[in-house]
Design a protein around this motif. Structure first.
Motif, PDB file in Angstrom:
ATOM      1  N   ILE A   2      30.742  47.678  56.340  1.00 54.11           N
ATOM      2  CA  ILE A   2      30.942  46.233  56.186  1.00 54.11           C
ATOM      3  C   ILE A   2      29.696  45.455  56.589  1.00 54.11           C
ATOM      4  O   ILE A   2      29.437  44.361  56.087  1.00 54.11           O
ATOM      5  CB  ILE A   2      32.169  45.767  56.998  1.00 54.11           C
ATOM      6  CG1 ILE A   2      32.527  44.333  56.600  1.00 54.11           C
ATOM      7  CG2 ILE A   2      31.899  45.866  58.502  1.00 54.11           C
ATOM      8  CD1 ILE A   2      33.810  43.847  57.228  1.00 54.11           C
ATOM      9  N   SER A   3      28.907  46.018  57.509  1.00 57.08           N
ATOM     10  CA  SER A   3      27.695  45.335  57.970  1.00 57.08           C
ATOM     11  C   SER A   3      26.650  45.253  56.863  1.00 57.08           C
ATOM     12  O   SER A   3      25.697  44.473  56.970  1.00 57.08           O
ATOM     13  CB  SER A   3      27.111  46.064  59.183  1.00 57.08           C
ATOM     14  OG  SER A   3      26.726  47.389  58.828  1.00 57.08           O
ATOM     15  N   ILE A   4      26.797  46.060  55.809  1.00 53.51           N
ATOM     16  CA  ILE A   4      25.878  46.008  54.667  1.00 53.51           C
ATOM     17  C   ILE A   4      26.502  45.250  53.500  1.00 53.51           C
ATOM     18  O   ILE A   4      25.872  44.377  52.900  1.00 53.51           O
ATOM     19  CB  ILE A   4      25.479  47.432  54.227  1.00 53.51           C
ATOM     20  CG1 ILE A   4      24.696  48.125  55.338  1.00 53.51           C
ATOM     21  CG2 ILE A   4      24.653  47.385  52.946  1.00 53.51           C
ATOM     22  CD1 ILE A   4      24.313  49.557  55.021  1.00 53.51           C
ATOM     23  N   LEU A   5      27.762  45.566  53.178  1.00 51.98           N
ATOM     24  CA  LEU A   5      28.418  44.946  52.026  1.00 51.98           C
ATOM     25  C   LEU A   5      28.628  43.448  52.212  1.00 51.98           C
ATOM     26  O   LEU A   5      28.462  42.668  51.272  1.00 51.98           O
ATOM     27  CB  LEU A   5      29.755  45.636  51.752  1.00 51.98           C
ATOM     28  CG  LEU A   5      29.685  47.071  51.234  1.00 51.98           C
ATOM     29  CD1 LEU A   5      31.085  47.628  51.033  1.00 51.98           C
ATOM     30  CD2 LEU A   5      28.895  47.127  49.926  1.00 51.98           C
ATOM     31  N   LEU A   8      25.329  41.477  51.900  1.00 52.37           N
ATOM     32  CA  LEU A   8      24.850  41.603  50.521  1.00 52.37           C
ATOM     33  C   LEU A   8      25.644  40.699  49.587  1.00 52.37           C
ATOM     34  O   LEU A   8      25.070  39.989  48.743  1.00 52.37           O
ATOM     35  CB  LEU A   8      24.954  43.063  50.069  1.00 52.37           C
ATOM     36  CG  LEU A   8      24.529  43.357  48.618  1.00 52.37           C
ATOM     37  CD1 LEU A   8      23.082  42.946  48.396  1.00 52.37           C
ATOM     38  CD2 LEU A   8      24.734  44.827  48.285  1.00 52.37           C
ATOM     39  N   SER A   9      26.963  40.709  49.730  1.00 52.71           N
ATOM     40  CA  SER A   9      27.793  39.848  48.875  1.00 52.71           C
ATOM     41  C   SER A   9      27.536  38.374  49.167  1.00 52.71           C
ATOM     42  O   SER A   9      27.468  37.543  48.247  1.00 52.71           O
ATOM     43  CB  SER A   9      29.273  40.179  49.085  1.00 52.71           C
ATOM     44  OG  SER A   9      29.653  39.981  50.435  1.00 52.71           O
ATOM     45  N   ALA A  14      25.496  33.154  47.643  1.00 51.31           N
ATOM     46  CA  ALA A  14      24.715  31.986  48.060  1.00 51.31           C
ATOM     47  C   ALA A  14      23.627  31.679  47.041  1.00 51.31           C
ATOM     48  O   ALA A  14      23.382  30.505  46.707  1.00 51.31           O
ATOM     49  CB  ALA A  14      24.092  32.246  49.436  1.00 51.31           C
ATOM     50  N   GLY A  15      22.962  32.721  46.541  1.00 56.27           N
ATOM     51  CA  GLY A  15      21.915  32.523  45.542  1.00 56.27           C
ATOM     52  C   GLY A  15      22.457  31.916  44.256  1.00 56.27           C
ATOM     53  O   GLY A  15      21.874  30.977  43.698  1.00 56.27           O
ATOM     54  N   LEU A  16      23.589  32.440  43.793  1.00 58.31           N
ATOM     55  CA  LEU A  16      24.172  31.931  42.546  1.00 58.31           C
ATOM     56  C   LEU A  16      24.626  30.483  42.700  1.00 58.31           C
ATOM     57  O   LEU A  16      24.418  29.654  41.809  1.00 58.31           O
ATOM     58  CB  LEU A  16      25.357  32.813  42.128  1.00 58.31           C
ATOM     59  CG  LEU A  16      25.000  34.235  41.688  1.00 58.31           C
ATOM     60  CD1 LEU A  16      26.269  35.045  41.430  1.00 58.31           C
ATOM     61  CD2 LEU A  16      24.128  34.213  40.436  1.00 58.31           C
ATOM     62  N   PRO A  51      28.968  36.190  60.905  1.00 51.96           N
ATOM     63  CA  PRO A  51      28.408  37.044  59.854  1.00 51.96           C
ATOM     64  C   PRO A  51      28.696  36.566  58.435  1.00 51.96           C
ATOM     65  O   PRO A  51      27.856  36.666  57.558  1.00 51.96           O
ATOM     66  CB  PRO A  51      29.072  38.407  60.124  1.00 51.96           C
ATOM     67  CG  PRO A  51      29.412  38.385  61.583  1.00 51.96           C
ATOM     68  CD  PRO A  51      29.763  36.963  61.867  1.00 51.96           C
ATOM     69  N   GLY A  52      29.868  36.013  58.185  1.00 50.42           N
ATOM     70  CA  GLY A  52      30.220  35.580  56.842  1.00 50.42           C
ATOM     71  C   GLY A  52      29.448  34.369  56.361  1.00 50.42           C
ATOM     72  O   GLY A  52      29.446  34.067  55.166  1.00 50.42           O
ATOM     73  N   LEU A  53      28.765  33.673  57.280  1.00 45.83           N
ATOM     74  CA  LEU A  53      28.009  32.480  56.902  1.00 45.83           C
ATOM     75  C   LEU A  53      26.536  32.756  56.662  1.00 45.83           C
ATOM     76  O   LEU A  53      25.829  31.901  56.133  1.00 45.83           O
ATOM     77  CB  LEU A  53      28.146  31.413  57.997  1.00 45.83           C
ATOM     78  CG  LEU A  53      29.499  30.712  58.096  1.00 45.83           C
ATOM     79  CD1 LEU A  53      29.499  29.719  59.247  1.00 45.83           C
ATOM     80  CD2 LEU A  53      29.842  30.012  56.789  1.00 45.83           C
TER      81      LEU A  53
END
Length: 441
Positions: A2-5, A8-9, A14-16, A51-53
């Motif tokens: 989860i620390s990678i996924l 990454l998501s 955020a970019g889109l 982390p989610g932010l």
């Protein structure tokens, strides 16, 4: 996992979303991705600690380093596909002359300017640091340039020259940096090592091109075993991943270091593949659509890596501004006069240098090597980060503006705009219909 996924998501989303914010401003998507990265990075939303932010620390950003390595491999592979023999017969000589000239001009002007700064500041910037920064100035970021060209489907003589020149920058930069850094290290340590200055960079370039050529030939032969374009696409993706992994190998052979440049290796892979495989164009078109989310993640991660703390040091800001101005002047002047000497059109002479300003991945690798200078290497790193922050945010916009002025980015016609508007209205006004199987109630 989860620390990678999770990061990454968050990075891709955020970019889109940032591209939607930037759309009314008509700025390149690359700039939106980078800004999104800065906002969710450790110096902005990441400070909240959720982390989610965003990325809560630089370690969490670096944990996605594999994504950046893979993305750079595909970027180099795509640029290698621009080296088709049919095209090189027309522009190869010009690209070689301009590529070498603009890189050396940038290094020379930065060297001279920073050596003067060294004298004026009573040694706050040492000659060794000035020479090293001059070498770093040669590097141009292929990723940002390629993304702008793709997003706006830019086509024309300027683009035909631009992509090979950006690719050549890696080879030229490696040689200039190796020689300059060897001299700088000799100044600091008092020892002169001809092997690391002259032999290692030449071995790296030759072996990188050889490995890429072998992998390109193997890919072409294995593609013949499949009739499905899907399987051919899968094979190409697997080979880029394999080639990127092999290019990370490094070992010692006596006093000589055997290593590879992943950009050069993957670039050569694409070059050999596009010239030997008759279906390379079709396969590359499919690869481009597959890599879009990967490139978005790459640029957001790159934005998150930009350290805003460099703006708090006045000395770094001052030296960074001198570096920015002199490197920009060197790139433009070198490209302008070498393009004139190569009998390029006035449009190419005028706008080519501006498109060569973005700087990122290769320069970051160089400043990591410069850390071998100890405390002096830390200043080099901070100045390079300062320059990259400015160049990556402004460079794509200048590239787009230059390609537009050169007439190689065509505005969307009114017919296309009207057709898109009509299709959108039809989609909004068409009610959703539930299709049921016969006999279903």
């Amino acid at each position: 996992m989860i620390s990678i996924l999770l990061p990454l998501s968050v990075a891709i989303l955020a970019g889109l979303l940032m591209t939607r914010v930037f759309k009314p401003l008509k700025l390149p998507s690359v700039t939106a991705y980078l800004v999104a990265g800065v906002l969710i990075g450790p110096y902005c939303l990441g400070r909240i600690g959720v982390p989610g932010l965003g990325f809560t620390s630089m370690e969490s950003v670096e944990s996605l380093g594999l994504i950046s390595d893979v993305a750079l491999g595909f970027i180099a592979f795509a640029i290698g596909n621009e080296f088709r023999l049919s095209q090189l017969k027309k522009t190869g000589k010009q690209a070689m002359i301009i590529g070498i000239s603009q890189a050396l001009a940038a290094a020379f002007l930065v060297d001279v300017a920073l050596l003067l700064v060294s004298v004026a500041t009573n040694g706050k910037l040492s000659p060794a640091q000035a020479i090293t920064l001059g070498a770093i100035a040669t590097a141009t970021a292929p990723a940002a340039t390629l993304m702008v060209v793709r997003q706006y489907k830019a086509k024309g003589p300027l683009v035909d020259l631009l992509l090979p020149i950006v690719a050549l920058d890696d080879a030229v930069g490696l040689i200039v940096f190796a020689v300059s850094f060897g001299i700088a290290r000799a100044m600091v340590t008092g020892s002169f090592d001809p092997v690391s200055i002259f032999i290692n960079p030449l071995i790296e370039i030759v072996l990188s091109l050889a490995l890429g050529a072998v992998m390109g030939w193997l890919l072409t032969q294995l593609e013949k075993l499949f009739n499905s374009n899907t399987n051919r696409l899968n094979m190409s993706i697997a080979f880029v991943l394999l080639t990127t992994a092999l290019s990370m190998l490094e070992f010692e052979l006596g006093p000589v270091t055997i290593g590879f440049s992943s950009l050069l290796v993957c670039m050569m892979l694409g070059t050999v593949f596009c010239n030997l495989c008759p279906l390379s164009g079709e396969i590359m078109a499919k690869t481009d659509s597959w890599t879009n989310p990967l490139f978005a993640a790459f640029f957001v991660i790159s934005g998150a890596q930009l350290e805003l703390s460099v703006f708090t040091d006045g000395t770094i800001v001052l030296i960074g501004l001198v570096y920015l101005l002199t490197r920009s002047a060197g790139k433009y002047i070198g490209a302008f006069f070498s393009a004139k000497a190569s009998h390029c059109s006035d449009t190419i002479c005028k706008y080519l240098g501006i498109t060569l300003l973005p700087q990122a991945g290769v320069a970051l690798g160089m400043c990591v090597t410069a850390q071998q200078l100890g405390e002096q290497g830390e200043l080099i790193r901070n100045i390079t980060l300062f320059a990259i922050l400015i160049y990556e945010l402004v460079g794509p916009m200048l590239t787009k503006a230059s390609l537009t002025k050169a007439g190689e980015i065509q505005p969307i016609s009114e017919d296309v705009k009207n057709r898109r508007k009509t299709n959108l209205e039809i989609a909004k006004n068409t009610p959703y219909e539930r299709h049921e199987k016969p006999g279903h109630k």
